[in-house]
Scaffold this motif. Structure first.
Motif, PDB file in Angstrom:
ATOM      1  N   GLY A 149      41.116  21.502 -10.695  1.00  0.00           N
ATOM      2  CA  GLY A 149      40.230  22.194 -10.847  1.00  0.00           C
ATOM      3  C   GLY A 149      39.891  22.491 -12.312  1.00  0.00           C
ATOM      4  O   GLY A 149      39.263  23.490 -12.953  1.00  0.00           O
ATOM      5  N   THR A 150      40.730  21.801 -13.192  1.00  0.00           N
ATOM      6  CA  THR A 150      40.456  22.019 -14.692  1.00  0.00           C
ATOM      7  C   THR A 150      39.436  21.022 -15.390  1.00  0.00           C
ATOM      8  O   THR A 150      39.113  19.935 -14.671  1.00  0.00           O
ATOM      9  N   ASN A 151      38.987  21.386 -16.150  1.00  0.00           N
ATOM     10  CA  ASN A 151      37.854  20.912 -17.143  1.00  0.00           C
ATOM     11  C   ASN A 151      38.652  20.023 -18.237  1.00  0.00           C
ATOM     12  O   ASN A 151      39.275  20.643 -19.185  1.00  0.00           O
ATOM     13  N   LEU A 152      38.877  18.895 -18.190  1.00  0.00           N
ATOM     14  CA  LEU A 152      39.915  18.204 -19.102  1.00  0.00           C
ATOM     15  C   LEU A 152      39.012  17.758 -20.517  1.00  0.00           C
ATOM     16  O   LEU A 152      39.643  17.453 -21.391  1.00  0.00           O
ATOM     17  N   GLY A 153      37.780  17.416 -20.356  1.00  0.00           N
ATOM     18  CA  GLY A 153      37.387  17.080 -21.760  1.00  0.00           C
ATOM     19  C   GLY A 153      36.617  17.978 -22.372  1.00  0.00           C
ATOM     20  O   GLY A 153      36.078  19.223 -22.228  1.00  0.00           O
ATOM     21  N   HIS A 154      35.721  17.493 -23.568  1.00  0.00           N
ATOM     22  CA  HIS A 154      34.607  18.100 -24.204  1.00  0.00           C
ATOM     23  C   HIS A 154      35.052  19.358 -24.554  1.00  0.00           C
ATOM     24  O   HIS A 154      34.501  20.280 -24.326  1.00  0.00           O
ATOM     25  N   PRO A 155      35.855  19.400 -25.514  1.00  0.00           N
ATOM     26  CA  PRO A 155      36.151  20.874 -25.897  1.00  0.00           C
ATOM     27  C   PRO A 155      35.181  21.478 -26.661  1.00  0.00           C
ATOM     28  O   PRO A 155      34.289  21.115 -27.466  1.00  0.00           O
ATOM     29  N   GLY A 156      34.985  22.905 -26.443  1.00  0.00           N
ATOM     30  CA  GLY A 156      34.264  23.538 -27.095  1.00  0.00           C
ATOM     31  C   GLY A 156      32.544  23.509 -26.779  1.00  0.00           C
ATOM     32  O   GLY A 156      31.747  22.920 -27.608  1.00  0.00           O
ATOM     33  N   SER A 163      38.792  35.004 -16.024  1.00  0.00           N
ATOM     34  CA  SER A 163      37.482  35.161 -15.227  1.00  0.00           C
ATOM     35  C   SER A 163      36.762  34.213 -14.298  1.00  0.00           C
ATOM     36  O   SER A 163      36.789  33.060 -14.853  1.00  0.00           O
ATOM     37  N   GLY A 164      36.215  34.331 -13.040  1.00  0.00           N
ATOM     38  CA  GLY A 164      35.947  33.481 -12.260  1.00  0.00           C
ATOM     39  C   GLY A 164      36.916  32.676 -11.104  1.00  0.00           C
ATOM     40  O   GLY A 164      36.524  32.139 -10.556  1.00  0.00           O
ATOM     41  N   TRP A 165      38.183  33.198 -11.299  1.00  0.00           N
ATOM     42  CA  TRP A 165      39.121  32.716 -10.677  1.00  0.00           C
ATOM     43  C   TRP A 165      39.626  33.675  -9.645  1.00  0.00           C
ATOM     44  O   TRP A 165      39.755  35.041  -9.997  1.00  0.00           O
ATOM     45  N   LYS A 166      40.280  33.422  -8.292  1.00  0.00           N
ATOM     46  CA  LYS A 166      40.793  34.201  -7.610  1.00  0.00           C
ATOM     47  C   LYS A 166      42.107  33.581  -7.116  1.00  0.00           C
ATOM     48  O   LYS A 166      41.774  32.402  -6.836  1.00  0.00           O
ATOM     49  N   ARG A 167      43.035  34.272  -6.535  1.00  0.00           N
ATOM     50  CA  ARG A 167      44.269  33.612  -5.951  1.00  0.00           C
ATOM     51  C   ARG A 167      43.691  33.293  -4.412  1.00  0.00           C
ATOM     52  O   ARG A 167      43.205  34.275  -3.808  1.00  0.00           O
ATOM     53  N   SER A 168      43.704  32.163  -4.042  1.00  0.00           N
ATOM     54  CA  SER A 168      43.217  31.744  -2.783  1.00  0.00           C
ATOM     55  C   SER A 168      44.335  31.721  -1.838  1.00  0.00           C
ATOM     56  O   SER A 168      44.216  32.386  -0.591  1.00  0.00           O
ATOM     57  N   HIS A 186      38.048  28.918  -7.939  1.00  0.00           N
ATOM     58  CA  HIS A 186      36.956  29.185  -8.906  1.00  0.00           C
ATOM     59  C   HIS A 186      35.644  29.452  -8.177  1.00  0.00           C
ATOM     60  O   HIS A 186      35.591  29.122  -7.044  1.00  0.00           O
ATOM     61  N   THR A 187      34.852  30.320  -8.605  1.00  0.00           N
ATOM     62  CA  THR A 187      33.564  30.728  -8.096  1.00  0.00           C
ATOM     63  C   THR A 187      32.806  29.394  -7.635  1.00  0.00           C
ATOM     64  O   THR A 187      31.727  29.363  -6.749  1.00  0.00           O
ATOM     65  N   THR A 188      33.093  28.321  -8.389  1.00  0.00           N
ATOM     66  CA  THR A 188      32.270  27.109  -8.105  1.00  0.00           C
ATOM     67  C   THR A 188      32.958  26.197  -6.985  1.00  0.00           C
ATOM     68  O   THR A 188      32.623  25.109  -6.582  1.00  0.00           O
ATOM     69  N   GLY A 189      33.875  26.629  -6.503  1.00  0.00           N
ATOM     70  CA  GLY A 189      34.877  26.061  -5.480  1.00  0.00           C
ATOM     71  C   GLY A 189      36.064  25.113  -5.753  1.00  0.00           C
ATOM     72  O   GLY A 189      36.711  24.643  -5.039  1.00  0.00           O
ATOM     73  N   TYR A 190      36.103  25.058  -7.199  1.00  0.00           N
ATOM     74  CA  TYR A 190      37.270  24.307  -7.731  1.00  0.00           C
ATOM     75  C   TYR A 190      38.620  24.978  -7.471  1.00  0.00           C
ATOM     76  O   TYR A 190      38.548  26.144  -7.513  1.00  0.00           O
ATOM     77  N   GLU A 191      39.780  24.323  -7.473  1.00  0.00           N
ATOM     78  CA  GLU A 191      41.099  24.806  -7.320  1.00  0.00           C
ATOM     79  C   GLU A 191      42.038  24.526  -8.725  1.00  0.00           C
ATOM     80  O   GLU A 191      41.594  23.382  -9.023  1.00  0.00           O
ATOM     81  N   HIS A 192      42.875  25.440  -8.514  1.00  0.00           N
ATOM     82  CA  HIS A 192      43.976  25.130  -9.869  1.00  0.00           C
ATOM     83  C   HIS A 192      45.402  25.847  -9.328  1.00  0.00           C
ATOM     84  O   HIS A 192      45.344  26.833  -8.642  1.00  0.00           O
ATOM     85  N   VAL A 193      46.457  25.183  -9.627  1.00  0.00           N
ATOM     86  CA  VAL A 193      47.621  25.448  -9.090  1.00  0.00           C
ATOM     87  C   VAL A 193      48.435  26.335 -10.295  1.00  0.00           C
ATOM     88  O   VAL A 193      48.547  25.648 -11.333  1.00  0.00           O
ATOM     89  N   ALA A 194      49.127  27.467 -10.181  1.00  0.00           N
ATOM     90  CA  ALA A 194      49.605  28.258 -11.155  1.00  0.00           C
ATOM     91  C   ALA A 194      50.568  29.166 -10.580  1.00  0.00           C
ATOM     92  O   ALA A 194      50.509  29.337  -9.175  1.00  0.00           O
ATOM     93  N   CYS A 195      51.249  29.820 -11.383  1.00  0.00           N
ATOM     94  CA  CYS A 195      52.030  31.163 -11.010  1.00  0.00           C
ATOM     95  C   CYS A 195      51.645  32.261 -11.993  1.00  0.00           C
ATOM     96  O   CYS A 195      51.168  31.952 -12.762  1.00  0.00           O
ATOM     97  N   ASP A 196      52.276  33.289 -11.726  1.00  0.00           N
ATOM     98  CA  ASP A 196      52.031  34.241 -12.583  1.00  0.00           C
ATOM     99  C   ASP A 196      52.884  34.536 -13.751  1.00  0.00           C
ATOM    100  O   ASP A 196      52.488  35.121 -14.652  1.00  0.00           O
ATOM    101  N   GLU A 197      53.986  34.235 -13.540  1.00  0.00           N
ATOM    102  CA  GLU A 197      55.323  34.229 -14.416  1.00  0.00           C
ATOM    103  C   GLU A 197      56.312  33.134 -13.882  1.00  0.00           C
ATOM    104  O   GLU A 197      56.451  32.974 -12.871  1.00  0.00           O
ATOM    105  N   TYR A 198      57.305  32.880 -14.972  1.00  0.00           N
ATOM    106  CA  TYR A 198      58.340  32.098 -14.434  1.00  0.00           C
ATOM    107  C   TYR A 198      59.694  32.460 -15.374  1.00  0.00           C
ATOM    108  O   TYR A 198      59.307  32.771 -16.518  1.00  0.00           O
ATOM    109  N   TYR A 199      60.579  32.207 -14.648  1.00  0.00           N
ATOM    110  CA  TYR A 199      62.096  32.423 -15.487  1.00  0.00           C
ATOM    111  C   TYR A 199      62.926  31.247 -15.813  1.00  0.00           C
ATOM    112  O   TYR A 199      62.713  30.436 -15.183  1.00  0.00           O
ATOM    113  N   ILE A 200      63.646  31.329 -16.833  1.00  0.00           N
ATOM    114  CA  ILE A 200      64.368  30.233 -17.251  1.00  0.00           C
ATOM    115  C   ILE A 200      65.834  30.823 -17.587  1.00  0.00           C
ATOM    116  O   ILE A 200      65.950  32.268 -17.953  1.00  0.00           O
ATOM    117  N   PRO A 201      66.956  30.073 -17.530  1.00  0.00           N
ATOM    118  CA  PRO A 201      68.495  30.913 -17.955  1.00  0.00           C
ATOM    119  C   PRO A 201      68.246  31.250 -19.473  1.00  0.00           C
ATOM    120  O   PRO A 201      67.533  30.654 -20.175  1.00  0.00           O
TER     121      PRO A 201
END
Length: 674
Positions: A232-239, A41-46, A152-167
């Motif tokens: 774009g990730t929030n690194l600390g303060h869990p919970g 929630s809050g993210w979209k592919r840019s 993210h809706t706040t303007g921050y960015e994150h790099v990811a893929c949807d799935e990945y394959y390995i041998p």
């Protein structure tokens, strides 16, 4: 019915033709290793990520003997075992679970065969992570995937893929790879105007443009959050949502037990749970409380509290152990900076009297920290051998991002774990990948093997997650979701999860408590990541058979899931000194250190007669031997997600667990064990 998500995703057979280029072999049989079903929630592919940008690939290697981990843990934790209490040392843990040489060699060979030069391949100490800085183009060819920049809706960015394959042949040798599908933290409202280092753009980044830094002052409730990295990730303060909840100011302090329904004090807790005990060998014992900067205690608050409720320990301080630059900051004050730490320490120290209390203060003021940063510090094998960190959620130290950040060496095995460790923070389970939670959960099992009791708060929003978020039809979090949202690590079967109760308004301290329904609701439910452990199978089956929840199976995980909490304690109307004044406080943040203090006293009694600490307690407290050792809670519920939630009933329930402590009964039983 919600699908049971096991420790490893099931392999999906597939053959992928890899584009011909110097680093990829063609037509290698591969399988999907991880796949994300929905964008959080809050993210979209840019946009598609730049093919020439570099990303730090980290390949987590499968550990040895994890299939025997539970067996090993039960051998030292089950009261009927001949090895009960014979805990392992760190070296034995590290040696037993280190990845095999075959695993290391196969992954290294895969990278070399794919065209990566030997000098680019780095294997961490003890051969448990393989790291390689790859271009996006190289990573896409290696993993048969595509990398995108998500916004993210706040303007921050994150790099990811949807799935990945390995041998296919490596599927049993590779745990998980980052960065890939993971969105392991929830972006909160920007916090403060701390300035990143001038060298930020020279550090390894996942997005080439400069991150949008913020100029706001440190905010208060509902906007407290750590700074965001360029990805774009929030690194600390869990919970963030698990802070204790404030009530009103306290003007009158009650010296007797007649008003415990209005104001909980250490004496009220002693009366509720029969805590009559003075430590005998405090120098042999240890009790640890974990806090995450900028949450910090004020010594003046401790002094005021002890003067009122524990004058024999006035001016006593916790023993602060700094982890990754953690310190008791004084730059920012107010309930949402001082309330958590003040609460934990005031009650943890008052109830254990002369017992030394260790404060594990984790993270600097800038990057913050995660649970893994703490685990690295107390278990060198996790830091050096298991390499549990995930750079998409765990703060990377030394701090290269902010001027004034912690630049010393990463805290790795620098702080011995206390016999009992209490933590009043939590994530929502859905925010973390299954492989990430599995790896961390295994570490809690290893701590249990070493004789450590690990306690976590179950949450303050009933069957909803932190900040009252539930899971919607798309699998992400929202306020209008209808699926129950369990917390983590409470869903891990190798921690002890603590819920909350209350003295009902107008009731006496000698009357039965109920589930907490003032200001907060005791967190509880069923994990979506972890199967039900054998130690609680009978207790949970009794609940499901005799008091079946009135909800369809798509609302909660009815498929043999780990259930929580395990225990509970009072979590309402605590008198706490914060910023030189007393206020009332609510939450499982209160009940957890109280249970921790009680278990610390049990350890003292065992150590005084030459026995081991109690370690991982769940197999013991669920056993027949401990029937009658807890005060059964049979009224109240934990509403959330538009429902009344679950209800407290006779026996175990997903609101208050087995009940609240009966200290004299617990003490007798544990003293009779080997």
């Amino acid at each position: 019915m919600l699908p049971m998500l096991s420790f490893a995703l099931a392999a999906l057979a597939a053959t992928v033709s890899v584009l011909a280029n110097p680093i990829a072999a063609a037509n290698i049989p591969r399988v999907v290793h991880e796949k994300r079903d929905a964008i959080p929630s809050g993210w979209k592919r840019s946009r598609k990520h730049l093919p020439t940008a570099f990303i730090p690939l980290r390949i987590g290697l499968t550990q040895s003997n994890l299939d025997k981990l539970e067996e090993f843990l039960y051998e030292v934790s089950d009261p009927v075992s001949s090895s009960y209490g014979k805990h392992w040392d760190t070296a034995k843990v590290a040696h037993t679970f280190a990845p095999s040489e075959e695993t290391v060699d196969r992954v290294r060979a895969w990278l070399a065969d794919s065209g990566f030069e030997t000098v680019r391949i780095h294997v961490t100490p003890a051969n448990t992570w393989v790291e390689v800085n790859a271009t996006v183009e190289e990573a896409e060819q290696l993993l048969a995937t595509e990398y995108y920049v998500f916004e993210h809706t706040t303007g921050y960015e994150h790099v990811a893929c949807d799935e990945y394959y390995i041998p296919e042949e490596l599927s049993t040798h590779i745990d998980f790879i980052t960065p890939t599908i993971h969105f392991n933290a929830v972006v909160r409202t920007p916090s403060h105007g701390l300035t990143p280092r001038d060298s930020f753009n020279a550090t390894p980044g996942w997005v080439n443009n400069t991150a949008p830094w913020f100029n706001a002052t440190f905010p208060h409730w509902n906007t407290t959050a750590p700074p965001l990295r360029s990805n774009g990730t929030n690194l600390g303060h869990p919970g963030v949502g698990l802070f204790p909840k404030p009530g009103g100011p306290i003007s009158n302090h009650y010296a007797d037990l007649q008003n415990c329904d209005q104001q909980i004090t250490p004496d009220c807790l002693r009366a509720l749970y029969g805590i009559i005990y003075k430590p005998l060998v405090p120098h042999k014992n240890s009790f640890g409380i974990v806090e995450y900067t900028p949450q910090a205690y004020r010594q003046s608050d401790l002094d005021i509290f002890f003067d009122q409720y524990a004058p024999n320990i006035k001016h006593r301080q916790p023993e602060l152990v700094s982890i990754d630059g953690g310190f008791a900051q004084t730059s920012y004050e107010g309930f949402y900076f001082n309330g958590e730490s003040d609460l934990d320490l005031q009650y943890g120290m008052a109830l254990t009297d002369r017992q030394k209390v260790t404060l594990y203060q984790v993270g600097d003021m800038y990057l913050g920290a995660s649970f893994n940063n703490f685990l690295d510090a107390i278990d060198g094998s996790y830091c050096t051998y298991d390499g549990g960190d995930d750079p998409s959620v765990d703060a990377p130290y030394p701090d290269q991002w902010y001027a004034g950040g912690y630049t010393g060496p990463k805290s790795c095995g620098v702080a011995p774990p206390a016999h009992v460790i209490s933590t009043s923070y939590a994530y929502n389970e859905v925010e973390l990948s299954q492989k990430y939670t599995a790896r961390q959960c295994a570490e809690y099992a290893k701590l249990g093997l070493m004789g450590v009791t690990v306690l976590y708060s179950s949450g303050d929003y009933g069957v909803a997650g932190n900040n009252n978020l539930c899971i919607n039809d798309q699998g992400s979090e929202s306020y209008d979701g209808t699926t129950f949202n369990p917390t983590f690590p409470s869903g891990c079967p190798y921690v002890t999860s603590v819920g909350a109760t209350q003295i009902n308004p107008g009731a006496k301290v000698t009357d039965p408590e109920s589930a907490c329904e003032q200001v907060i609701y005791s967190g509880g439910g069923f994990s979506n990541h972890f199967p039900r452990p054998s130690y609680q199978q009978k207790a949970v089956e009794n609940y499901l058979t005799n008091y079946p929840p009135p909800y369809p199976s798509n609302v909660w995980n009815s498929d043999n899931a780990r259930a929580f909490p395990d225990l509970s304690a009072n979590g309402a109307n605590y008198a706490v000194a914060v910023d030189d004044a007393f206020i009332s406080v609510y939450g499982t943040s209160a009940s957890t250190p109280v249970v921790g203090a009680i278990l610390t006293l049990v350890n003292d009694a065992r150590l005084a007669v030459g026995k081991s600490p109690i370690g991982f307690i769940n197999p013991t407290i669920y056993s027949k031997f401990f029937h009658g050792a807890f005060n059964d809670i049979t009224s109240g519920g934990n509403q959330g997600c538009g429902t009344p939630g679950f209800q407290a009933v006779p026996g175990w329930d997903p609101v208050t667990g087995l009940g609240t402590p009966n200290f004299p009964e617990m003490l007798v039983r544990w003293l009779t064990l080997p």
